[in-house]
Structure formats: C-alpha cells, structure tokens
Scaffold this motif. Sequence first.
Motif, PDB file in Angstrom:
ATOM      1  N   GLY A 269      52.618  36.480  37.553  1.00  0.00           N
ATOM      2  CA  GLY A 269      52.782  35.297  38.387  1.00  0.00           C
ATOM      3  C   GLY A 269      52.113  35.400  39.749  1.00  0.00           C
ATOM      4  O   GLY A 269      51.999  34.417  40.469  1.00  0.00           O
ATOM      5  N   ARG A 270      51.644  36.576  40.128  1.00  0.00           N
ATOM      6  CA  ARG A 270      51.015  36.765  41.449  1.00  0.00           C
ATOM      7  C   ARG A 270      49.643  36.114  41.482  1.00  0.00           C
ATOM      8  O   ARG A 270      48.823  36.321  40.613  1.00  0.00           O
ATOM      9  N   ARG A 271      49.414  35.326  42.516  1.00  0.00           N
ATOM     10  CA  ARG A 271      48.132  34.643  42.661  1.00  0.00           C
ATOM     11  C   ARG A 271      47.312  35.175  43.823  1.00  0.00           C
ATOM     12  O   ARG A 271      46.162  34.808  43.983  1.00  0.00           O
ATOM     13  N   SER A 272      47.919  36.038  44.639  1.00  0.00           N
ATOM     14  CA  SER A 272      47.221  36.515  45.825  1.00  0.00           C
ATOM     15  C   SER A 272      47.754  37.883  46.231  1.00  0.00           C
ATOM     16  O   SER A 272      48.923  38.202  46.004  1.00  0.00           O
ATOM     17  N   LEU A 273      46.894  38.673  46.849  1.00  0.00           N
ATOM     18  CA  LEU A 273      47.308  39.959  47.390  1.00  0.00           C
ATOM     19  C   LEU A 273      47.922  39.810  48.772  1.00  0.00           C
ATOM     20  O   LEU A 273      48.382  40.780  49.350  1.00  0.00           O
ATOM     21  N   ALA A 274      47.937  38.598  49.305  1.00  0.00           N
ATOM     22  CA  ALA A 274      48.458  38.356  50.646  1.00  0.00           C
ATOM     23  C   ALA A 274      49.979  38.227  50.666  1.00  0.00           C
ATOM     24  O   ALA A 274      50.579  38.181  51.729  1.00  0.00           O
ATOM     25  N   LYS A 275      50.604  38.183  49.520  1.00  0.00           N
ATOM     26  CA  LYS A 275      52.055  38.037  49.464  1.00  0.00           C
ATOM     27  C   LYS A 275      52.743  39.302  49.955  1.00  0.00           C
ATOM     28  O   LYS A 275      52.219  40.399  49.844  1.00  0.00           O
ATOM     29  N   ASP A 276      53.929  39.117  50.499  1.00  0.00           N
ATOM     30  CA  ASP A 276      54.726  40.261  50.947  1.00  0.00           C
ATOM     31  C   ASP A 276      55.441  40.868  49.746  1.00  0.00           C
ATOM     32  O   ASP A 276      56.355  40.271  49.190  1.00  0.00           O
ATOM     33  N   CYS A 277      55.003  42.020  49.350  1.00  0.00           N
ATOM     34  CA  CYS A 277      55.622  42.744  48.258  1.00  0.00           C
ATOM     35  C   CYS A 277      55.483  44.227  48.568  1.00  0.00           C
ATOM     36  O   CYS A 277      54.390  44.696  48.884  1.00  0.00           O
ATOM     37  N   ARG A 278      56.589  44.945  48.491  1.00  0.00           N
ATOM     38  CA  ARG A 278      56.552  46.367  48.823  1.00  0.00           C
ATOM     39  C   ARG A 278      56.696  47.256  47.599  1.00  0.00           C
ATOM     40  O   ARG A 278      56.883  48.457  47.732  1.00  0.00           O
ATOM     41  N   LYS A 279      56.608  46.661  46.404  1.00  0.00           N
ATOM     42  CA  LYS A 279      56.648  47.475  45.194  1.00  0.00           C
ATOM     43  C   LYS A 279      55.429  48.376  45.160  1.00  0.00           C
ATOM     44  O   LYS A 279      54.317  47.945  45.455  1.00  0.00           O
ATOM     45  N   ARG A 280      55.644  49.609  44.802  1.00  0.00           N
ATOM     46  CA  ARG A 280      54.572  50.606  44.845  1.00  0.00           C
ATOM     47  C   ARG A 280      53.361  50.193  44.018  1.00  0.00           C
ATOM     48  O   ARG A 280      52.210  50.377  44.432  1.00  0.00           O
ATOM     49  N   GLU A 281      53.602  49.642  42.838  1.00  0.00           N
ATOM     50  CA  GLU A 281      52.498  49.244  41.967  1.00  0.00           C
ATOM     51  C   GLU A 281      51.621  48.180  42.631  1.00  0.00           C
ATOM     52  O   GLU A 281      50.399  48.211  42.515  1.00  0.00           O
ATOM     53  N   PHE A 282      52.269  47.236  43.329  1.00  0.00           N
ATOM     54  CA  PHE A 282      51.525  46.175  44.001  1.00  0.00           C
ATOM     55  C   PHE A 282      50.778  46.710  45.216  1.00  0.00           C
ATOM     56  O   PHE A 282      49.629  46.355  45.463  1.00  0.00           O
ATOM     57  N   VAL A 283      51.423  47.589  45.956  1.00  0.00           N
ATOM     58  CA  VAL A 283      50.826  48.157  47.169  1.00  0.00           C
ATOM     59  C   VAL A 283      49.566  48.958  46.833  1.00  0.00           C
ATOM     60  O   VAL A 283      48.566  48.893  47.548  1.00  0.00           O
ATOM     61  N   ILE A 284      49.589  49.677  45.730  1.00  0.00           N
ATOM     62  CA  ILE A 284      48.415  50.459  45.319  1.00  0.00           C
ATOM     63  C   ILE A 284      47.208  49.551  45.113  1.00  0.00           C
ATOM     64  O   ILE A 284      46.099  49.867  45.550  1.00  0.00           O
ATOM     65  N   PHE A 285      47.408  48.417  44.475  1.00  0.00           N
ATOM     66  CA  PHE A 285      46.289  47.510  44.253  1.00  0.00           C
ATOM     67  C   PHE A 285      45.828  46.831  45.537  1.00  0.00           C
ATOM     68  O   PHE A 285      44.644  46.550  45.707  1.00  0.00           O
ATOM     69  N   ARG A 286      46.748  46.579  46.453  1.00  0.00           N
ATOM     70  CA  ARG A 286      46.344  46.030  47.757  1.00  0.00           C
ATOM     71  C   ARG A 286      45.514  47.067  48.523  1.00  0.00           C
ATOM     72  O   ARG A 286      44.521  46.740  49.162  1.00  0.00           O
ATOM     73  N   GLN A 287      45.902  48.341  48.433  1.00  0.00           N
ATOM     74  CA  GLN A 287      45.132  49.411  49.072  1.00  0.00           C
ATOM     75  C   GLN A 287      43.754  49.530  48.440  1.00  0.00           C
ATOM     76  O   GLN A 287      42.756  49.716  49.135  1.00  0.00           O
ATOM     77  N   LEU A 288      43.694  49.415  47.132  1.00  0.00           N
ATOM     78  CA  LEU A 288      42.408  49.454  46.436  1.00  0.00           C
ATOM     79  C   LEU A 288      41.507  48.312  46.898  1.00  0.00           C
ATOM     80  O   LEU A 288      40.317  48.503  47.140  1.00  0.00           O
ATOM     81  N   PHE A 289      42.085  47.131  47.052  1.00  0.00           N
ATOM     82  CA  PHE A 289      41.327  45.980  47.537  1.00  0.00           C
ATOM     83  C   PHE A 289      40.759  46.243  48.930  1.00  0.00           C
ATOM     84  O   PHE A 289      39.584  45.973  49.188  1.00  0.00           O
ATOM     85  N   CYS A 290      41.576  46.797  49.811  1.00  0.00           N
ATOM     86  CA  CYS A 290      41.120  47.107  51.169  1.00  0.00           C
ATOM     87  C   CYS A 290      39.989  48.136  51.140  1.00  0.00           C
ATOM     88  O   CYS A 290      39.011  48.021  51.872  1.00  0.00           O
ATOM     89  N   TYR A 291      40.137  49.137  50.298  1.00  0.00           N
ATOM     90  CA  TYR A 291      39.110  50.175  50.175  1.00  0.00           C
ATOM     91  C   TYR A 291      37.786  49.573  49.687  1.00  0.00           C
ATOM     92  O   TYR A 291      36.719  49.868  50.239  1.00  0.00           O
ATOM     93  N   LEU A 292      37.852  48.734  48.666  1.00  0.00           N
ATOM     94  CA  LEU A 292      36.637  48.120  48.134  1.00  0.00           C
ATOM     95  C   LEU A 292      35.985  47.193  49.158  1.00  0.00           C
ATOM     96  O   LEU A 292      34.750  47.174  49.278  1.00  0.00           O
ATOM     97  N   CYS A 293      36.794  46.440  49.885  1.00  0.00           N
ATOM     98  CA  CYS A 293      36.244  45.570  50.931  1.00  0.00           C
ATOM     99  C   CYS A 293      35.553  46.393  52.006  1.00  0.00           C
ATOM    100  O   CYS A 293      34.478  46.020  52.489  1.00  0.00           O
ATOM    101  N   ASN A 294      36.149  47.513  52.366  1.00  0.00           N
ATOM    102  CA  ASN A 294      35.562  48.391  53.371  1.00  0.00           C
ATOM    103  C   ASN A 294      34.219  48.937  52.882  1.00  0.00           C
ATOM    104  O   ASN A 294      33.244  48.965  53.625  1.00  0.00           O
ATOM    105  N   LYS A 295      34.165  49.361  51.632  1.00  0.00           N
ATOM    106  CA  LYS A 295      32.931  49.906  51.068  1.00  0.00           C
ATOM    107  C   LYS A 295      31.840  48.841  50.933  1.00  0.00           C
ATOM    108  O   LYS A 295      30.656  49.147  50.995  1.00  0.00           O
TER     109      LYS A 295
END
Length: 84
Positions: free
Chosen positions: A30-56
């Motif tokens: 049901g998630r449509r965006s990484l901008a949502k507030d979610c602190r579940k570890r599985e979700f946070v890992i993908f948000r971190q991956l997104f940040c890393y890819l954007c940085n690269k």
Amino acid sequence: MKEAHQIKTIEVLEKLVLGTMRSLYPEFRGRRSLAKDCRKREFVIFRQLFCYLCNKMGFTLQYTGSYINRHHASVIHSVKQAKG
C-alpha cells in the motif's frame, strides 16, 4: 529543463526502490512514497538505499531530503548507513 529532468529521474528511482520493496515485503504494497513516516526497519533500509542511490547519481543532500521530507543531515546519515 534541467529541473524537469531531475524530477523525472528521482521519481523513477523512487518507483524502482518501492517496486523492489513491495516484491520482497508484501505488507508494504500500500505504500506509494518513501516520504511517509515509518520506522519499521524494513522500510528504513529501503529509504536509506534511496538516499544512497540519489547521492551516487549526483543529487544534492538538500534536494534528496526535501523529496522525502527529511533534513539533509538525515540523508547524510542514511548514506553512511547504506555504505556500511
């Protein structure tokens, strides 16, 4: 025109990360965006991956943070965590 290209690129990148997340973790379908507030570890890992890819890909920390409703310092932390 450069701004429109950046917006399209970051949206495609987000869809790629979300698609991967949904295929591995069905509970996030049901998630449509990484901008949502979610602190579940599985979700946070993908948000971190997104940040890393954007940085690269050359996006600024401020731009990436504003896209996912986070501070640039949070993006720095996410990039460091994704690197390991």
